[in-house]
Design a protein around this motif. Structure first.
Motif, PDB file in Angstrom:
ATOM      1  N   GLY A   1       0.616  -1.224  -0.069  1.00  0.00           N
ATOM      2  CA  GLY A   1       0.145  -0.070   0.043  1.00  0.00           C
ATOM      3  C   GLY A   1       0.821   1.057   0.155  1.00  0.00           C
ATOM      4  O   GLY A   1       0.370   2.357  -0.526  1.00  0.00           O
ATOM      5  N   SER A   2       2.105   1.205   0.525  1.00  0.00           N
ATOM      6  CA  SER A   2       3.025   2.300   0.466  1.00  0.00           C
ATOM      7  C   SER A   2       4.593   1.747   0.791  1.00  0.00           C
ATOM      8  O   SER A   2       4.613   0.560   1.709  1.00  0.00           O
ATOM      9  CB  SER A   2       2.563   3.332   1.666  1.00  0.00           C
ATOM     10  N   VAL A   3       5.417   2.585   0.459  1.00  0.00           N
ATOM     11  CA  VAL A   3       6.649   2.143   0.809  1.00  0.00           C
ATOM     12  C   VAL A   3       7.096   2.389   2.255  1.00  0.00           C
ATOM     13  O   VAL A   3       7.796   1.369   2.960  1.00  0.00           O
ATOM     14  CB  VAL A   3       7.454   3.099   0.148  1.00  0.00           C
ATOM     15  N   ASP A   4       6.370   3.044   2.856  1.00  0.00           N
ATOM     16  CA  ASP A   4       6.547   3.093   4.398  1.00  0.00           C
ATOM     17  C   ASP A   4       6.133   2.090   5.092  1.00  0.00           C
ATOM     18  O   ASP A   4       6.809   1.753   6.345  1.00  0.00           O
ATOM     19  CB  ASP A   4       5.513   4.236   4.841  1.00  0.00           C
ATOM     20  N   GLU A   5       5.382   1.023   4.557  1.00  0.00           N
ATOM     21  CA  GLU A   5       5.114  -0.353   5.251  1.00  0.00           C
ATOM     22  C   GLU A   5       6.281  -1.101   5.467  1.00  0.00           C
ATOM     23  O   GLU A   5       6.554  -1.707   6.503  1.00  0.00           O
ATOM     24  CB  GLU A   5       4.197  -1.064   4.455  1.00  0.00           C
ATOM     25  N   LEU A   6       6.986  -0.932   4.406  1.00  0.00           N
ATOM     26  CA  LEU A   6       8.353  -1.899   4.544  1.00  0.00           C
ATOM     27  C   LEU A   6       9.390  -1.193   5.373  1.00  0.00           C
ATOM     28  O   LEU A   6      10.341  -1.656   5.841  1.00  0.00           O
ATOM     29  CB  LEU A   6       8.740  -1.993   3.076  1.00  0.00           C
ATOM     30  N   THR A   7       9.507   0.100   5.235  1.00  0.00           N
ATOM     31  CA  THR A   7      10.538   0.760   5.896  1.00  0.00           C
ATOM     32  C   THR A   7      10.279   0.751   7.526  1.00  0.00           C
ATOM     33  O   THR A   7      11.289   0.691   8.267  1.00  0.00           O
ATOM     34  CB  THR A   7      10.731   2.280   5.818  1.00  0.00           C
ATOM     35  N   ARG A   8       8.985   0.726   8.020  1.00  0.00           N
ATOM     36  CA  ARG A   8       8.572   0.482   8.985  1.00  0.00           C
ATOM     37  C   ARG A   8       9.016  -0.872   9.745  1.00  0.00           C
ATOM     38  O   ARG A   8       9.526  -0.903  11.068  1.00  0.00           O
ATOM     39  CB  ARG A   8       7.192   0.788   9.487  1.00  0.00           C
ATOM     40  N   LEU A   9       8.968  -1.712   8.675  1.00  0.00           N
ATOM     41  CA  LEU A   9       9.550  -3.171   9.039  1.00  0.00           C
ATOM     42  C   LEU A   9      10.983  -3.342   9.223  1.00  0.00           C
ATOM     43  O   LEU A   9      11.661  -4.285   9.694  1.00  0.00           O
ATOM     44  CB  LEU A   9       8.880  -3.955   8.165  1.00  0.00           C
ATOM     45  N   GLY A  10      11.620  -2.329   8.565  1.00  0.00           N
ATOM     46  CA  GLY A  10      13.078  -2.289   8.793  1.00  0.00           C
ATOM     47  C   GLY A  10      13.862  -2.261   7.303  1.00  0.00           C
ATOM     48  O   GLY A  10      15.160  -2.348   7.289  1.00  0.00           O
ATOM     49  N   ALA A  11      13.195  -2.285   6.187  1.00  0.00           N
ATOM     50  CA  ALA A  11      13.846  -2.063   4.755  1.00  0.00           C
ATOM     51  C   ALA A  11      14.480  -0.919   4.733  1.00  0.00           C
ATOM     52  O   ALA A  11      13.679   0.290   5.171  1.00  0.00           O
ATOM     53  CB  ALA A  11      12.839  -2.481   3.947  1.00  0.00           C
ATOM     54  N   THR A  12      15.030  -0.607   3.586  1.00  0.00           N
ATOM     55  CA  THR A  12      15.664   0.792   3.338  1.00  0.00           C
ATOM     56  C   THR A  12      15.567   1.332   1.975  1.00  0.00           C
ATOM     57  O   THR A  12      15.472   0.023   1.148  1.00  0.00           O
ATOM     58  CB  THR A  12      17.060   0.867   3.717  1.00  0.00           C
ATOM     59  N   VAL A  13      15.136   2.289   1.459  1.00  0.00           N
ATOM     60  CA  VAL A  13      15.083   2.560  -0.096  1.00  0.00           C
ATOM     61  C   VAL A  13      16.293   2.879  -0.645  1.00  0.00           C
ATOM     62  O   VAL A  13      17.300   3.550  -0.145  1.00  0.00           O
ATOM     63  CB  VAL A  13      14.280   3.869  -0.096  1.00  0.00           C
ATOM     64  N   VAL A  14      16.479   2.183  -1.741  1.00  0.00           N
ATOM     65  CA  VAL A  14      17.787   2.143  -2.468  1.00  0.00           C
ATOM     66  C   VAL A  14      17.684   2.877  -3.761  1.00  0.00           C
ATOM     67  O   VAL A  14      18.611   3.957  -3.862  1.00  0.00           O
ATOM     68  CB  VAL A  14      18.336   0.719  -3.010  1.00  0.00           C
ATOM     69  N   ASP A  15      16.388   3.068  -4.287  1.00  0.00           N
ATOM     70  CA  ASP A  15      16.350   3.844  -5.634  1.00  0.00           C
ATOM     71  C   ASP A  15      14.744   4.089  -5.581  1.00  0.00           C
ATOM     72  O   ASP A  15      13.993   3.115  -6.060  1.00  0.00           O
ATOM     73  CB  ASP A  15      16.768   3.089  -6.903  1.00  0.00           C
TER      74      ASP A  15
END
Length: 232
Positions: free
Chosen positions: A75-89
């Motif tokens: 639903g959003s990139v934030d869903e994954l960053t909250r779990l511990g992922a980082t944005v690469v590109d």
């Protein structure tokens, strides 16, 4: 007739609990300890056996780009960053390239509305031409009884309608770099005949023995996968 059916996925991890927790949240699955009678460390379980993802602790850290990676509907990139992922590109593609907590690449496709399937597709790097990708995609289509599609406009191939699979497709995309090292993500399959897979072009890396109840194979591109004998 297909030579095998999709069984589940396996992920290597240097910290199986940490990586398993991340992927459980990312895929909407339940994290469980694998149990003492299992060769894995943790597993993710979902509505069907094919949703299972094994997370296995290994001593070696990630050192090269994942040859096989997972693409997610979110639903959003934030869903994954909250779990511990980082944005690469976030700018180059129509999706967001990200990394899981151990640096493993993944792609996030932001969708509107309710998401019924979190795992969108599996991406596989292959040779540096559309022809090379067609060859390995055709091999897997024959093995799994899937439908082969060549995307001529974009120069890659994919297989879809994989029986029982909880994802839309496996995409084979050309890259300039050759495979180096063991893949940290691989497929497990069920087969009535391991020898038939070998005759079709697979290579045995480790036969079933007293320690493992499956055969470790490599496809014609060298990608590892595990074959379990199907029960009658």
């Amino acid at each position: 007739m297909p030579l095998a059916t999709f069984k589940d996925l396996c992920l290597d991890a240097t910290d199986a609990e940490r990586l398993g927790t991340f992927w459980a949240g990312a895929l909407g699955l339940e994290l469980r300890p694998a149990g003492e009678d299992s060769n894995g460390d943790y597993l993710l379980v979902g509505p069907t056996p094919e949703h299972t993802v094994w997370v296995n602790q290994v001593p070696e850290p990630k050192t090269v780009k994942h040859r096989i990676h997972l693409d997610l509907n979110v639903g959003s990139v934030d869903e994954l960053t909250r779990l511990g992922a980082t944005v690469v590109d976030a700018d180059t593609f129509r999706w967001t390239l990200m990394a899981d907590p151990e640096g493993g690449e993944l792609c996030a496709f932001v969708r509107e509305g309710e998401i019924e399937r979190r795992l969108y597709e599996i991406g596989v790097d292959c040779g540096d031409s559309a022809e090379a990708c067609h060859r390995i995609a055709a091999w897997w289509a024959d093995v799994l009884g899937a439908r082969l599609v060549d995307d001529v406009d974009h120069g890659y191939s994919y297989i879809e309608a994989v029986p029982g699979a909880p994802y839309e497709s496996i995409d084979f995309v050309p890259v300039p770099e050759p495979k180096s090292g063991k893949n940290r993500i691989h497929l497990d399959v069920l087969t009535p005949d391991v020898d038939a897979l070998v005759a079709a072009g697979a290579t045995v890396l480790r036969p079933q023995d007293d320690e493992i109840g499956w055969t470790v194979l490599a496809d014609p591109d060298g990608n590892e996968f595990c074959a379990f004998l199907a029960e009658d």
